[in-house]
Design an enzyme around this catalytic site. Structure first.
Site, PDB file in Angstrom:
ATOM      1  N   ARG A  75       1.627  -4.983  -5.511  1.00  0.00           N
ATOM      2  CA  ARG A  75       1.706  -6.236  -4.762  1.00  0.00           C
ATOM      3  C   ARG A  75       2.166  -7.301  -5.752  1.00  0.00           C
ATOM      4  NH1 ARG A  75      -2.549  -3.564  -1.668  1.00  0.00           N
ATOM      5  NH2 ARG A  75      -1.602  -3.330   0.372  1.00  0.00           N
TER       6      ARG A  75
ATOM      7  N   GLY B  45       0.833  -1.206   0.000  1.00  0.00           N
ATOM      8  CA  GLY B  45       0.000   0.000   0.000  1.00  0.00           C
ATOM      9  C   GLY B  45       0.863   1.248   0.000  1.00  0.00           C
TER      10      GLY B  45
ATOM     11  N   ARG C 191      -4.875   7.903   1.900  1.00  0.00           N
ATOM     12  CA  ARG C 191      -3.516   7.570   1.453  1.00  0.00           C
ATOM     13  C   ARG C 191      -2.854   8.702   0.671  1.00  0.00           C
ATOM     14  NH1 ARG C 191      -3.326   1.829  -0.490  1.00  0.00           N
ATOM     15  NH2 ARG C 191      -3.775   0.605   1.347  1.00  0.00           N
TER      16      ARG C 191
ATOM     17  N   ASP D  89       0.875   0.389  12.127  1.00  0.00           N
ATOM     18  CA  ASP D  89       0.702  -0.906  12.797  1.00  0.00           C
ATOM     19  C   ASP D  89       2.028  -1.651  12.953  1.00  0.00           C
ATOM     20  OD1 ASP D  89       1.043  -1.318  10.093  1.00  0.00           O
ATOM     21  OD2 ASP D  89      -0.476  -2.880   9.919  1.00  0.00           O
TER      22      ASP D  89
ATOM     23  N   ASP E  59      -1.079   3.020   8.383  1.00  0.00           N
ATOM     24  CA  ASP E  59      -1.756   2.287   9.460  1.00  0.00           C
ATOM     25  C   ASP E  59      -1.054   2.418  10.815  1.00  0.00           C
ATOM     26  OD1 ASP E  59      -3.544   1.389   7.543  1.00  0.00           O
ATOM     27  OD2 ASP E  59      -2.281  -0.327   7.040  1.00  0.00           O
TER      28      ASP E  59
ATOM     29  N   MET F 179      -8.887   3.893   7.990  1.00  0.00           N
ATOM     30  CA  MET F 179      -8.022   2.731   7.713  1.00  0.00           C
ATOM     31  C   MET F 179      -7.263   2.380   9.006  1.00  0.00           C
ATOM     32  SD  MET F 179      -6.564   3.249   3.893  1.00  0.00           S
ATOM     33  CE  MET F 179      -7.528   2.708   2.504  1.00  0.00           C
ATOM     34  N   GLY F 180      -6.252   1.548   8.911  1.00  0.00           N
ATOM     35  CA  GLY F 180      -5.464   1.183  10.091  1.00  0.00           C
ATOM     36  C   GLY F 180      -5.230  -0.314  10.243  1.00  0.00           C
ATOM     37  N   ARG F 181      -5.772  -1.091   9.304  1.00  0.00           N
ATOM     38  CA  ARG F 181      -5.701  -2.561   9.400  1.00  0.00           C
ATOM     39  C   ARG F 181      -6.132  -3.021  10.787  1.00  0.00           C
ATOM     40  NH1 ARG F 181      -1.462  -5.801   5.789  1.00  0.00           N
ATOM     41  NH2 ARG F 181      -1.028  -4.230   4.236  1.00  0.00           N
TER      42      ARG F 181
ATOM     43  N   VAL G  95      17.988   9.413  -3.190  1.00  0.00           N
ATOM     44  CA  VAL G  95      18.702   9.693  -4.446  1.00  0.00           C
ATOM     45  C   VAL G  95      19.681  10.848  -4.249  1.00  0.00           C
ATOM     46  CG1 VAL G  95      18.405  10.573  -6.810  1.00  0.00           C
ATOM     47  CG2 VAL G  95      16.902   8.766  -5.955  1.00  0.00           C
TER      48      VAL G  95
ATOM     49  N   HIS H 226      -9.510   5.250   0.497  1.00  0.00           N
ATOM     50  CA  HIS H 226      -8.189   5.601  -0.027  1.00  0.00           C
ATOM     51  C   HIS H 226      -7.878   7.082  -0.018  1.00  0.00           C
ATOM     52  CE1 HIS H 226      -8.490   1.441  -1.142  1.00  0.00           C
ATOM     53  NE2 HIS H 226      -7.175   1.443  -1.267  1.00  0.00           N
TER      54      HIS H 226
ATOM     55  N   GLU I 251     -15.982  12.934  18.870  1.00  0.00           N
ATOM     56  CA  GLU I 251     -16.605  12.611  20.166  1.00  0.00           C
ATOM     57  C   GLU I 251     -16.344  11.173  20.604  1.00  0.00           C
ATOM     58  OE1 GLU I 251     -18.063  14.617  17.992  1.00  0.00           O
ATOM     59  OE2 GLU I 251     -18.197  16.409  19.257  1.00  0.00           O
TER      60      GLU I 251
ATOM     61  N   ASP J 141       4.097  -3.896   6.546  1.00  0.00           N
ATOM     62  CA  ASP J 141       4.433  -5.164   7.173  1.00  0.00           C
ATOM     63  C   ASP J 141       4.811  -6.255   6.163  1.00  0.00           C
ATOM     64  OD1 ASP J 141       4.727  -6.679   9.405  1.00  0.00           O
ATOM     65  OD2 ASP J 141       2.645  -7.369   9.435  1.00  0.00           O
TER      66      ASP J 141
ATOM     67  N   THR K 231       3.689   3.171   6.073  1.00  0.00           N
ATOM     68  CA  THR K 231       2.286   2.742   6.037  1.00  0.00           C
ATOM     69  C   THR K 231       1.468   3.708   6.867  1.00  0.00           C
ATOM     70  OG1 THR K 231       0.713   1.125   6.861  1.00  0.00           O
ATOM     71  CG2 THR K 231       2.867   1.066   7.876  1.00  0.00           C
TER      72      THR K 231
ATOM     73  N   HIS L 191     -24.820  17.105  17.964  1.00  0.00           N
ATOM     74  CA  HIS L 191     -24.277  16.239  16.912  1.00  0.00           C
ATOM     75  C   HIS L 191     -23.121  15.421  17.493  1.00  0.00           C
ATOM     76  CE1 HIS L 191     -21.449  19.597  16.967  1.00  0.00           C
ATOM     77  NE2 HIS L 191     -20.566  18.721  16.539  1.00  0.00           N
TER      78      HIS L 191
HETATM   79  P1  ADP Z   1       2.230  -3.925   2.847  1.00  0.00           P
HETATM   80  O1  ADP Z   1       3.685  -3.925   2.588  1.00  0.00           O
HETATM   81  O2  ADP Z   1       1.599  -2.593   2.631  1.00  0.00           O
HETATM   82  O3  ADP Z   1       1.905  -4.566   4.182  1.00  0.00           O
HETATM   83  P2  ADP Z   1       1.345  -6.394   1.519  1.00  0.00           P
HETATM   84  O4  ADP Z   1       1.121  -7.130   2.778  1.00  0.00           O
HETATM   85  O5  ADP Z   1       0.311  -6.538   0.473  1.00  0.00           O
HETATM   86  O6  ADP Z   1       1.507  -4.818   1.725  1.00  0.00           O
HETATM   87  O7  ADP Z   1       2.749  -6.867   0.914  1.00  0.00           O
HETATM   88  C1  ADP Z   1       3.269  -6.259  -0.234  1.00  0.00           C
HETATM   89  C2  ADP Z   1       4.108  -7.242  -1.007  1.00  0.00           C
HETATM   90  O8  ADP Z   1       5.201  -7.684  -0.200  1.00  0.00           O
HETATM   91  C3  ADP Z   1       3.409  -8.521  -1.428  1.00  0.00           C
HETATM   92  O9  ADP Z   1       2.619  -8.371  -2.583  1.00  0.00           O
HETATM   93  C4  ADP Z   1       4.615  -9.420  -1.689  1.00  0.00           C
HETATM   94  O10 ADP Z   1       5.224  -9.106  -2.905  1.00  0.00           O
HETATM   95  C5  ADP Z   1       5.563  -9.022  -0.557  1.00  0.00           C
HETATM   96  N1  ADP Z   1       5.341  -9.911   0.597  1.00  0.00           N
HETATM   97  C6  ADP Z   1       4.408  -9.818   1.564  1.00  0.00           C
HETATM   98  N2  ADP Z   1       4.483 -10.852   2.431  1.00  0.00           N
HETATM   99  C7  ADP Z   1       5.482 -11.630   1.991  1.00  0.00           C
HETATM  100  C8  ADP Z   1       6.047 -12.887   2.423  1.00  0.00           C
HETATM  101  N3  ADP Z   1       5.610 -13.502   3.519  1.00  0.00           N
HETATM  102  N4  ADP Z   1       7.049 -13.400   1.705  1.00  0.00           N
HETATM  103  C9  ADP Z   1       7.527 -12.775   0.602  1.00  0.00           C
HETATM  104  N5  ADP Z   1       7.024 -11.615   0.143  1.00  0.00           N
HETATM  105  C10 ADP Z   1       6.029 -11.051   0.802  1.00  0.00           C
END
Ligand code: ADP
Length: 397
Positions: free
Chosen positions: A126, A32, A327, A184, A182, A224-226, A45, A324, A242, A157, A180, A274
């Protein structure tokens, strides 16, 4: 001096002849998107060109760009030479506009004017194939054949899990950058993008308050926030919403929702007109519900307000899933500063002969490298609890 003469003068850092670098650092954005990714790209860079004198290769579309390129080269020596030539002859913007090219040698101009823009000019994606070890092995081989000595992975994550696997499976330096909205990731006080997303949410709440006040309504806004409620908490505290409903206390039962509705009704009885309710997307229900949280809460609240003999049967509830919107937008100065600090820390780690792979983290206002798989910081839970307490103490209900 005339403009024509100026244009003819060789510009430092703008290669006049096509030559592929002897060593490079690659950077990709995965998962994301988060505001601050462009600011980070600019910083990594510019520090590379100005301070470290090492070329930076920008990877298009995250891991997917690497996988596509590895597949195209497929261990073929001639294909590799052709790729190196194409990269060298399409530096900066020329590479960015060539959508057949997944690796771009970044220059000063290619990162000019992007700092405040949300999203990422290199694209984020992804890539399911990256879960496959064989695919990762091919990517490692490709990076080495391209003289890449370190890869910087910017994402959440999942992306950082992919980075950890690359670090385990190769001798490349793999640096993770938490990005992110989130917030998280429990090993850092803040991830890149959180501050901007909180800002956007405060802006959104301000707009919803105007209409909620005019129509004497309850607005339920889903953030959002997962699985984490921290984004909603921070936005709630900063906007004066509130009520903040977060996932951490556990699944919401029908009785718990009635209690929340009763709280709102009580405030109305005391003259409140409200209410803004923030609900985090990670909130679960018992029994489970398939619909968005904001809609489930709207129905539960509305039903409560319309029960027989209720004091405010006309009190309306309106839901909105903010989605979104959170984001994008202009990156806050705080995120731009964090991006620069993360980039600085990443370079220091890459250039440290005794350093290894790791993730940049912000802890007590110090940016440092922490190992992959770092346990959750207990401070993060304390922070969440403190925000909940503060929100209660600041409430006029
Ligand atoms: P975010 O990084 O925002 O948490 P995702 O969880 O969708 O988003 O992960 C993004 C990409 O990271 C995935 O599409 C994949 O390419 C890679 N990825 C995620 N988890 C794994 C994993 N366990 N092993 C290898 N690649 C991973």
């Amino acid at each position: 001096m005339s403009l024509a003469t100026l244009r003819r003068r060789p510009q430092p850092n703008f290669p006049m002849t096509a030559s592929y670098p002897d060593q490079a650092v690659a950077v990709l954005f995965s998962g994301g998107d988060a505001p601050g990714m462009n600011a980070f790209l600019r910083a990594i860079v510019r520090l590379g060109l100005n301070r470290e004198k090492i070329a930076v290769l920008g990877v298009r579309d995250g891991y997917r760009g690497l996988v596509r390129t590895a597949r195209a080269v497929n261990g073929d020596a001639e294909a590799l030479i052709r790729l190196k030539n194409t990269i060298a002859s399409h530096p900066g913007r020329a590479g960015l506009i060539n959508d057949q090219l997944d690796l771009i040698q970044m220059d000063h101009a290619s990162v000019s004017g992007i700092m405040g823009k949300g999203g990422t000019i290199l694209g984020s994606a992804r890539c399911l194939e990256f879960h496959d070890k064989e695919v990762r092995t091919k990517v490692i081989k490709l990076l080495k054949s391209l003289n890449v000595r370190a890869l910087v992975v910017v994402g959440g994550d999942g992306s950082l899990t992919g980075a950890r696997l690359l670090a385990d499976e190769s001798d490349l330096r793999i640096i993770g950058i938490p990005a992110t909205i989130d917030n998280d990731l429990q090993f850092t006080d803040m991830a890149l993008g959180v501050d901007t997303a909180v800002n956007t949410l405060v802006w959104a709440v301000d707009h919803f308050i105007d209409t909620a006040r005019s129509h004497r309504r309850v607005m339920v806004l889903e953030t959002m926030g997962r699985e984490s409620g921290d984004l909603a908490r921070m936005a709630g505290l900063a906007s004066g919403a509130e009520m903040i409903i977060t996932p951490e206390p556990g699944a919401l039962t029908n009785v718990a929702m009635e209690k929340l509705a009763a709280k709102i009704e009580g405030a109305m009885t005391r003259g409140r007109g409200h209410a803004i309710v923030l609900v985090a997307e990670g909130v679960q229900f018992d029994p489970p519900q398939k619909r968005n949280r904001a809609y489930v809460l709207m129905d539960a609240f509305q039903q409560y307000f319309q029960r027989a003999g209720a004091p405010f049967p006309d009190l309306e509830v309106r839901p909105s899933v903010l989605g979104h919107l959170q984001r994008g937008g202009h990156t806050t100065p705080q995120d731009c500063i964090l991006a620069a600090r993360f980039a600085d820390c990443a370079w220091k780690c890459i250039q440290n002969p005794d350093g290894g792979s790791g993730i940049t983290a912000l802890r007590k206002n110090v940016v440092e490298i922490v190992p992959y798989g770092e346990p959750d910081m207990p401070e993060r839970e304390v922070f969440s609890q403190e925000m909940d307490r503060l929100h209660d103490d600041l409430s006029s209900w």
